[in-house]
Motif scaffolding. Structure first.
Motif, PDB file in Angstrom:
ATOM      1  N   HIS B  88       0.838  -1.195   0.000  1.00  0.00           N
ATOM      2  CA  HIS B  88       0.000   0.000   0.000  1.00  0.00           C
ATOM      3  C   HIS B  88       0.874   1.246   0.000  1.00  0.00           C
ATOM      4  CE1 HIS B  88      -3.920  -1.936   0.758  1.00  0.00           C
ATOM      5  NE2 HIS B  88      -3.172  -2.883   1.283  1.00  0.00           N
ATOM      6  N   ALA B  89       0.248   2.367  -0.368  1.00  0.00           N
ATOM      7  CA  ALA B  89       1.008   3.613  -0.477  1.00  0.00           C
ATOM      8  C   ALA B  89       1.554   4.056   0.870  1.00  0.00           C
ATOM      9  CB  ALA B  89       0.129   4.706  -1.073  1.00  0.00           C
ATOM     10  N   ASP B  90       0.900   3.668   1.956  1.00  0.00           N
ATOM     11  CA  ASP B  90       1.379   4.112   3.263  1.00  0.00           C
ATOM     12  C   ASP B  90       2.339   3.117   3.915  1.00  0.00           C
ATOM     13  OD1 ASP B  90      -0.389   2.137   3.624  1.00  0.00           O
ATOM     14  OD2 ASP B  90      -1.692   3.165   5.044  1.00  0.00           O
ATOM     15  N   GLY B  91       2.755   2.106   3.160  1.00  0.00           N
ATOM     16  CA  GLY B  91       3.758   1.189   3.681  1.00  0.00           C
ATOM     17  C   GLY B  91       3.184  -0.069   4.298  1.00  0.00           C
ATOM     18  N   ARG B  92       1.852  -0.233   4.306  1.00  0.00           N
ATOM     19  CA  ARG B  92       1.294  -1.487   4.779  1.00  0.00           C
ATOM     20  C   ARG B  92       1.514  -2.552   3.703  1.00  0.00           C
ATOM     21  NH1 ARG B  92      -4.201  -1.377   5.017  1.00  0.00           N
ATOM     22  NH2 ARG B  92      -4.213   0.667   3.993  1.00  0.00           N
ATOM     23  N   PHE B  93       1.718  -3.789   4.110  1.00  0.00           N
ATOM     24  CA  PHE B  93       1.958  -4.817   3.094  1.00  0.00           C
ATOM     25  C   PHE B  93       1.353  -6.138   3.527  1.00  0.00           C
ATOM     26  CE2 PHE B  93       5.026  -7.655   5.057  1.00  0.00           C
ATOM     27  CZ  PHE B  93       5.454  -6.889   6.123  1.00  0.00           C
ATOM     28  N   ARG B  94       1.020  -6.953   2.546  1.00  0.00           N
ATOM     29  CA  ARG B  94       0.605  -8.336   2.792  1.00  0.00           C
ATOM     30  C   ARG B  94       1.491  -9.217   1.921  1.00  0.00           C
ATOM     31  NH1 ARG B  94      -4.644  -8.505   4.938  1.00  0.00           N
ATOM     32  NH2 ARG B  94      -5.324 -10.381   3.877  1.00  0.00           N
ATOM     33  N   TRP B  95       2.107 -10.232   2.504  1.00  0.00           N
ATOM     34  CA  TRP B  95       3.082 -11.067   1.793  1.00  0.00           C
ATOM     35  C   TRP B  95       2.483 -12.452   1.574  1.00  0.00           C
ATOM     36  CZ3 TRP B  95       8.555  -9.303   1.758  1.00  0.00           C
ATOM     37  CH2 TRP B  95       9.343 -10.092   0.934  1.00  0.00           C
ATOM     38  N   TYR B  96       2.355 -12.846   0.326  1.00  0.00           N
ATOM     39  CA  TYR B  96       1.762 -14.136   0.004  1.00  0.00           C
ATOM     40  C   TYR B  96       2.840 -15.083  -0.491  1.00  0.00           C
ATOM     41  CZ  TYR B  96      -2.692 -11.724   0.203  1.00  0.00           C
ATOM     42  OH  TYR B  96      -3.752 -11.008   0.620  1.00  0.00           O
ATOM     43  N   GLN B  97       2.599 -16.367  -0.230  1.00  0.00           N
ATOM     44  CA  GLN B  97       3.578 -17.382  -0.611  1.00  0.00           C
ATOM     45  C   GLN B  97       2.807 -18.525  -1.253  1.00  0.00           C
ATOM     46  OE1 GLN B  97       5.436 -19.062   2.787  1.00  0.00           O
ATOM     47  NE2 GLN B  97       6.985 -20.146   1.599  1.00  0.00           N
ATOM     48  N   ARG B  98       3.351 -19.080  -2.307  1.00  0.00           N
ATOM     49  CA  ARG B  98       2.650 -20.182  -2.948  1.00  0.00           C
ATOM     50  C   ARG B  98       3.114 -21.508  -2.360  1.00  0.00           C
ATOM     51  NH1 ARG B  98       2.129 -20.421  -9.280  1.00  0.00           N
ATOM     52  NH2 ARG B  98       4.290 -21.091  -9.182  1.00  0.00           N
ATOM     53  N   LEU B  99       2.173 -22.226  -1.761  1.00  0.00           N
ATOM     54  CA  LEU B  99       2.477 -23.539  -1.186  1.00  0.00           C
ATOM     55  C   LEU B  99       1.546 -24.545  -1.836  1.00  0.00           C
ATOM     56  CD1 LEU B  99       2.736 -22.532   2.566  1.00  0.00           C
ATOM     57  CD2 LEU B  99       4.610 -23.343   1.138  1.00  0.00           C
ATOM     58  N   ASP B 100       2.102 -25.530  -2.492  1.00  0.00           N
ATOM     59  CA  ASP B 100       1.323 -26.575  -3.173  1.00  0.00           C
ATOM     60  C   ASP B 100       0.278 -25.981  -4.115  1.00  0.00           C
ATOM     61  OD1 ASP B 100       2.741 -28.311  -1.528  1.00  0.00           O
ATOM     62  OD2 ASP B 100       1.257 -28.115   0.059  1.00  0.00           O
ATOM     63  N   GLY B 101       0.640 -24.935  -4.834  1.00  0.00           N
ATOM     64  CA  GLY B 101      -0.269 -24.381  -5.830  1.00  0.00           C
ATOM     65  C   GLY B 101      -1.226 -23.319  -5.322  1.00  0.00           C
ATOM     66  N   ASP B 102      -1.343 -23.162  -3.997  1.00  0.00           N
ATOM     67  CA  ASP B 102      -2.254 -22.136  -3.466  1.00  0.00           C
ATOM     68  C   ASP B 102      -1.451 -20.955  -2.946  1.00  0.00           C
ATOM     69  OD1 ASP B 102      -4.380 -23.807  -3.890  1.00  0.00           O
ATOM     70  OD2 ASP B 102      -4.164 -24.754  -1.914  1.00  0.00           O
ATOM     71  N   TRP B 103      -2.043 -19.769  -3.121  1.00  0.00           N
ATOM     72  CA  TRP B 103      -1.390 -18.582  -2.549  1.00  0.00           C
ATOM     73  C   TRP B 103      -1.855 -18.428  -1.119  1.00  0.00           C
ATOM     74  CZ3 TRP B 103       2.554 -16.326  -4.806  1.00  0.00           C
ATOM     75  CH2 TRP B 103       2.739 -16.526  -6.178  1.00  0.00           C
ATOM     76  N   GLN B 104      -0.907 -18.416  -0.197  1.00  0.00           N
ATOM     77  CA  GLN B 104      -1.278 -18.273   1.205  1.00  0.00           C
ATOM     78  C   GLN B 104      -0.618 -17.039   1.790  1.00  0.00           C
ATOM     79  OE1 GLN B 104      -0.192 -21.866   3.171  1.00  0.00           O
ATOM     80  NE2 GLN B 104      -1.792 -23.059   2.155  1.00  0.00           N
ATOM     81  N   LEU B 105      -1.391 -16.342   2.625  1.00  0.00           N
ATOM     82  CA  LEU B 105      -0.851 -15.159   3.291  1.00  0.00           C
ATOM     83  C   LEU B 105       0.142 -15.632   4.342  1.00  0.00           C
ATOM     84  CD1 LEU B 105      -1.070 -12.088   3.724  1.00  0.00           C
ATOM     85  CD2 LEU B 105      -2.734 -12.588   5.509  1.00  0.00           C
ATOM     86  N   SER B 106       1.411 -15.223   4.234  1.00  0.00           N
ATOM     87  CA  SER B 106       2.351 -15.698   5.234  1.00  0.00           C
ATOM     88  C   SER B 106       2.757 -14.587   6.196  1.00  0.00           C
ATOM     89  CB  SER B 106       3.585 -16.290   4.564  1.00  0.00           C
ATOM     90  OG  SER B 106       4.289 -15.303   3.882  1.00  0.00           O
ATOM     91  N   LEU B 107       2.513 -13.353   5.819  1.00  0.00           N
ATOM     92  CA  LEU B 107       3.077 -12.273   6.630  1.00  0.00           C
ATOM     93  C   LEU B 107       2.356 -10.988   6.282  1.00  0.00           C
ATOM     94  CD1 LEU B 107       5.583 -11.528   8.414  1.00  0.00           C
ATOM     95  CD2 LEU B 107       6.855 -11.287   6.327  1.00  0.00           C
ATOM     96  N   GLN B 108       1.991 -10.162   7.259  1.00  0.00           N
ATOM     97  CA  GLN B 108       1.485  -8.829   6.946  1.00  0.00           C
ATOM     98  C   GLN B 108       1.924  -7.866   8.016  1.00  0.00           C
ATOM     99  OE1 GLN B 108      -2.737  -8.357   7.099  1.00  0.00           O
ATOM    100  NE2 GLN B 108      -2.998 -10.157   8.385  1.00  0.00           N
ATOM    101  N   GLY B 109       1.936  -6.568   7.649  1.00  0.00           N
ATOM    102  CA  GLY B 109       2.389  -5.593   8.623  1.00  0.00           C
ATOM    103  C   GLY B 109       2.652  -4.254   7.971  1.00  0.00           C
ATOM    104  N   GLN B 110       3.489  -3.505   8.611  1.00  0.00           N
ATOM    105  CA  GLN B 110       3.776  -2.142   8.168  1.00  0.00           C
ATOM    106  C   GLN B 110       5.282  -2.004   7.999  1.00  0.00           C
ATOM    107  OE1 GLN B 110       1.726   0.896   7.983  1.00  0.00           O
ATOM    108  NE2 GLN B 110       3.614   1.881   7.293  1.00  0.00           N
ATOM    109  N   LEU B 111       5.703  -1.549   6.817  1.00  0.00           N
ATOM    110  CA  LEU B 111       7.135  -1.316   6.610  1.00  0.00           C
ATOM    111  C   LEU B 111       7.561  -0.096   7.424  1.00  0.00           C
ATOM    112  CD1 LEU B 111       7.491  -1.806   2.756  1.00  0.00           C
ATOM    113  CD2 LEU B 111       8.077  -3.400   4.561  1.00  0.00           C
ATOM    114  N   ALA B 112       8.850   0.005   7.693  1.00  0.00           N
ATOM    115  CA  ALA B 112       9.340   1.094   8.529  1.00  0.00           C
ATOM    116  C   ALA B 112       9.468   2.394   7.721  1.00  0.00           C
ATOM    117  CB  ALA B 112      10.674   0.708   9.143  1.00  0.00           C
ATOM    118  N   LEU B 113       8.477   2.715   6.913  1.00  0.00           N
ATOM    119  CA  LEU B 113       8.454   4.005   6.233  1.00  0.00           C
ATOM    120  C   LEU B 113       7.008   4.348   5.895  1.00  0.00           C
ATOM    121  CD1 LEU B 113       8.210   2.601   3.226  1.00  0.00           C
ATOM    122  CD2 LEU B 113      10.658   2.830   3.225  1.00  0.00           C
TER     123      LEU B 113
END
Lengths: 313, 572
Positions: B88-113
């Motif tokens: 996101h423009a304000d530095g929020r992020f959601r990190w997805y990872q593909r496991l066995d063909g599915d996209w799974q959310l592995s991490l979310q939070g706010q970057l230090a900017l």
């Protein structure tokens, strides 16, 4: 009653004959040896894990074709790619698939990709000193042992035997790790499958052969090593590898790479050698040397592909 | 026809020719190594090229990228494999990872900017690069459910139009009027390309990332060739700490991965150089005192007949293949030392002590009887045997009393890891290999001290020991130094013992209970695996060059010292 049994027997026999009929052409093709006029030299450079099997195959092969001489150099899988690319070898036995970079190097020189032929399967085992009370080891624990920073599963690095639940006197001692050198296929395979592309710890001893790993573990009470299952010895014991309480195997495919022109196919000597390797005799030799045989249909497919390459012109 | 003169002339020419060709061969080896290694230190470059017809598969619309990353909300980033980030423009992020063909959310939070200009996920890696407003590219990578911060990459201009990924560890930063090329892992800027002040519309890359096309719109475009064989090495990987992806901190790492494609090789020469120096240091520590004392004794005390025998034995030792020493060290000495570590230390302390005490008592006794103190040969041998026997008896007792029965466990309790293949083993095995070279030269130099001098000093009433310590040794000192250097050169270049007995662990530091990996062992083990022309191959050649220069310098120094001592002897 008797007649019924007789009928069943007859049907059974017929069924077997039918089955044999369908497979006969394939296995016949593989097992038919043509003691031809082949002469010259075949050079093999590559995997150390495959060395003993290559020796056995080449001995058998030279008996079939007295005019041919097979020379084998075993100094690591990575050497196979280099030797094939530089055309200093005809056969490139490797205990891991060629990497993209190696394929590219080969293609840049020759203009076509190398021909990959899976020839046998091998299981890797975890070895410890014979006096070690360890009963089994989890895959995640093994990763934490060998990895500088575990990548597959979160966990911290394990340094002492007590962290694996071993009591004194071994418990407080550090774990000596023994593995293969970075040229070997075992190293690359473990790096990909066990460490999820992570780095090995710098403390892992890099030894130049599977036998050297076993020997080192046999001499070190606090040692643990990974090598092929076929290297058994009284001074070491294998530890079953578990994942979530289920035993699993670290199994890898072993390959022979050929420099085969896409139109002209491999040379006659190489082809004859591959015929032996893929035949029942060759696979029995593999089993006798502690490897596992490739399934028959895979081998038949491979053989067909090899010979098709010949018939294209 | 075939006169003596012509024969002489012919043979003179032949000898000269052979001599020069040997020198020439050495020069050629040196030049070849330098020529091979040179490209390592040339950073990447971009050169203009005539336009090729083919279209390029990777195209980046500069305006589109700008708009996307502006205020308008969120941006999807993809590494082309198995990782995706929603930023996101304000530095929020959601990190997805593909496991066995599915996209799974592995991490979310706010970057230090709180705001940023451009962002990119490097292809095939887990590294997220985000350019902030103050000319700095922040670098993070995902490790399980955690975001690890890496050192930022400074930019030279604060306005960033786009970040364009080139490979798993290099990227372009596009600014108005200039294009910079950076190495993401080391943070070094590789090169730059000045652009015209017209706004760039599009940047295209070929599939192999060897060519680039810049498009300013209205049919105005230009093709470039990208040269970057060894970006990691040019980025300064060899001698500085690098924070690699997947690790928690920066480190000196030597780990070449011939089999794993996706990870770039870690080529730090620091652990290898430290290993070479460590091995040489321990070998010299073991060899120098023994070799020099033995040589001085042989040259100055032994009768002529015995001197010859001692020399012959030493020369035989020198010709012993080092592979045998390596084998003995790895499979006999190393396990024995692990079992009998206490005994080893007790021997180390007790035997010299007992020798000294016994000979002291002997002299004391002879003096009280007012007899001349002769060479106590039998006494020496007897006290040596006594020392060894005492050590064997004392070691278990001491181990029990001081270390609760096991020195190894006590060391482990102190946090000291004892590895079976360690620097002590190398010190002894390689020390044995080095002793003959130090011995021969020292013995020669001490023996050649002009007899007139020694006779004169003895005639003035000095004892043999006084003659030795105040006259012979000072005169022969440069020669002894040369002998030590010669041994050092041998130790630096030794390979086989190290391959077999060290375990080849690329560790830093001088811990006596840990192994090491040396330059020579790495060369021997890895040269066959390295793809010809790769960074790995060239770094190995660089290691060879380093060794060559080092041994050349040491041998030159040895020759100079030998020359000096020869002149000194002639003057005396």
């Amino acid at each position: 009653m008797n007649q019924r049994i007789g009928n069943m027997l007859l049907a059974f026999c017929l069924g077997i004959m039918l089955c044999c009929g369908t497979f006969r052409s394939l296995s016949d093709d593989l097992d038919r040896v043509s003691p031809g006029q082949l002469a010259g030299n075949l050079t093999s450079t590559g995997s150390d894990s495959l060395n003993s099997l290559m020796q056995a195959w080449s001995l058998h092969f030279m008996q079939q074709h007295p005019g041919l001489n097979v020379q084998i150099q075993a100094s690591g899988s990575a050497t196979a790619a280099v030797a094939l690319t530089e055309s200093t070898a005809n056969l490139g036995p490797m205990s891991r698939p060629m990497t993209q970079t190696e394929r590219q190097h080969f293609e840049r020189v020759h203009g076509y990709p190398p021909l990959e032929i899976p020839v046998a399967l091998e299981s890797l085992a975890v070895y410890v000193h014979h006096s070690n009370p360890l009963l089994s080891i989890e895959l995640a624990e093994l990763e934490s042992l060998f990895s500088a920073e575990p990548q597959c599963q979160p966990g911290r690095s394990i340094r002492r035997w007590s962290e694996l639940g071993i009591a004194s006197p071994l418990g407080p001692r550090s774990i000596s790790l023994f593995g293969r050198n970075s040229a070997s296929g075992t190293y690359g395979f473990l790096k990909q499958q066990l460490l999820c592309h992570g780095d090995f710890k710098p403390e892992v001893h890099e030894l130049p052969g599977a036998a050297a790993v076993i020997q080192a573990v046999a001499l070190a009470e606090n040692g643990i090593g990974i090598a092929g299952t076929r290297h058994q010895s009284a001074a070491v014991k294998t530890v079953p590898l578990m994942q979530d309480q289920q035993p699993i195997a670290l199994q890898r495919t072993l390959y022979i790479y050929l420099n085969a022109h896409p139109v002209l196919g491999p040379g006659p000597a190489e082809l004859a050698f591959m015929q032996l390797v893929l035949s029942e005799t060759g696979q029995q030799l593999a089993v006798r040397h502690g490897f596992e045989a490739m399934p028959l249909d895979t081998r038949a497919d491979l053989w067909q592909r090899l010979t098709e390459a010949l018939h294209v012109d | 026809m075939w006169t003596r003169q012509s024969r002489d002339c012919f043979s003179r020419w032949l000898v000269t020719l052979v001599g020069y060709s040997v020198l020439l061969a050495f020069a050629i080896i040196f030049v070849f190594l330098v020529w091979q290694v040179w490209p390592l230190f040339q950073p990447a470059s971009i050169s203009a090229q005539s336009a090729a017809e083919s279209s390029m598969p990777y195209s980046y619309q500069v305006e589109a990228q700008r708009r996307q990353s502006g205020s308008s909300g969120l941006l999807w980033l993809d590494n082309g494999l198995d990782e995706r980030v929603q930023l996101h423009a304000d530095g929020r992020f959601r990190w997805y990872q593909r496991l066995d063909g599915d996209w799974q959310l592995s991490l979310q939070g706010q970057l230090a900017l709180s705001s940023w200009q451009a962002a990119v996920l490097l292809p095939g890696s887990r590294t997220l690069l985000v350019a902030d407003q103050e000319a700095l590219v922040h670098s993070w990578f995902r490790l399980h459910q955690q975001l690890i911060d890496r050192p930022g990459i400074p930019l030279h201009q604060s306005e960033v139009l786009a970040l364009i990924p080139l490979s798993a560890d290099t990227f372009f930063s596009l600014h108005p009027e200039v294009l910079h090329w950076h190495h993401a892992t080391t943070g070094k800027r590789l090169t730059e390309l000045r652009l015209s002040d017209q706004p760039l519309q599009q940047l295209q890359l070929s599939a192999d990332r060897q060519r680039m096309r810049l498009d300013w719109g209205a049919g105005q475009s230009k093709d470039y060739q990208l040269h970057w064989q060894h970006p990691a090495v040019a980025g300064g990987q060899l001698w500085s700490k690098v924070h690699y992806e997947g690790r928690r901190e920066a480190a000196y790492v030597w780990q070449t991965a011939a089999a794993a494609d996706d990870s770039s090789p870690r080529l730090s020469l620091v652990p290898l150089t430290s290993g070479t120096l460590k091995a040489a240091a321990y070998a010299m520590l073991f060899a120098t005192p023994l070799a020099i004392l033995a040589a001085v004794f042989t040259a100055f005390y032994l009768p002529e007949r015995w001197r010859h025998r001692a020399r012959a034995t030493m020369e035989m030792l020198e010709s012993m293949p080092t592979v045998i020493l390596g084998f003995i060290a790895a499979f006999l000495l190393a396990p024995w030392l692990e079992q009998q570590l206490m005994l080893f230390f007790v021997l180390l302390v007790l035997v010299p002590a007992v020798l000294l005490v016994c000979s002291g008592l002997w002299f004391h006794w002879r003096q009280r009887q007012q007899k001349q103190a002769e060479q106590p040969g039998a006494v020496l041998v007897l006290s040596l045997v006594a020392g060894i026997l005492t050590a064997f008896m004392l070691a278990p007792v001491l181990e029990h009393a001081w270390f609760d029965g096991s020195l190894l466990l006590w060391l482990a309790g102190q946090g000291i890891d004892y590895q079976q293949r360690n620097a002590l083993i190398i010190g002894m095995a390689m020390g044995l290999a080095v002793i003959p070279s130090i011995f021969s030269l020292t013995e020669e130099v001490v023996f050649q001290v002009p007899a007139s001098l020694t006779q004169g000093v003895l005639a003035l009433g000095a004892s043999r020991w006084q003659t030795l310590s105040s006259m012979v040794l000072p005169v022969a000192a440069p020669g002894i130094l040369a002998a030590i250097l010669l041994g050092l050169g041998r130790a630096l270049g030794e390979t086989m013992i190290l391959i077999m007995a060290t375990g080849n662990t690329p560790l830093l530091g001088f811990d006596p209970f840990e192994g090491m990996r040396t330059l020579t062992a790495s060369l021997a083990l890895e040269m066959p695996e390295a793809a010809v022309g790769s960074s790995h191959f060239k770094v190995l050649l660089l290691a060879a060059l380093l060794l060559l220069v080092l041994t050349f310098l040491i041998n030159t120094l040895v020759s100079l010292l030998r020359l000096r001592i020869r002149q000194r002897y002639q003057q005396l």
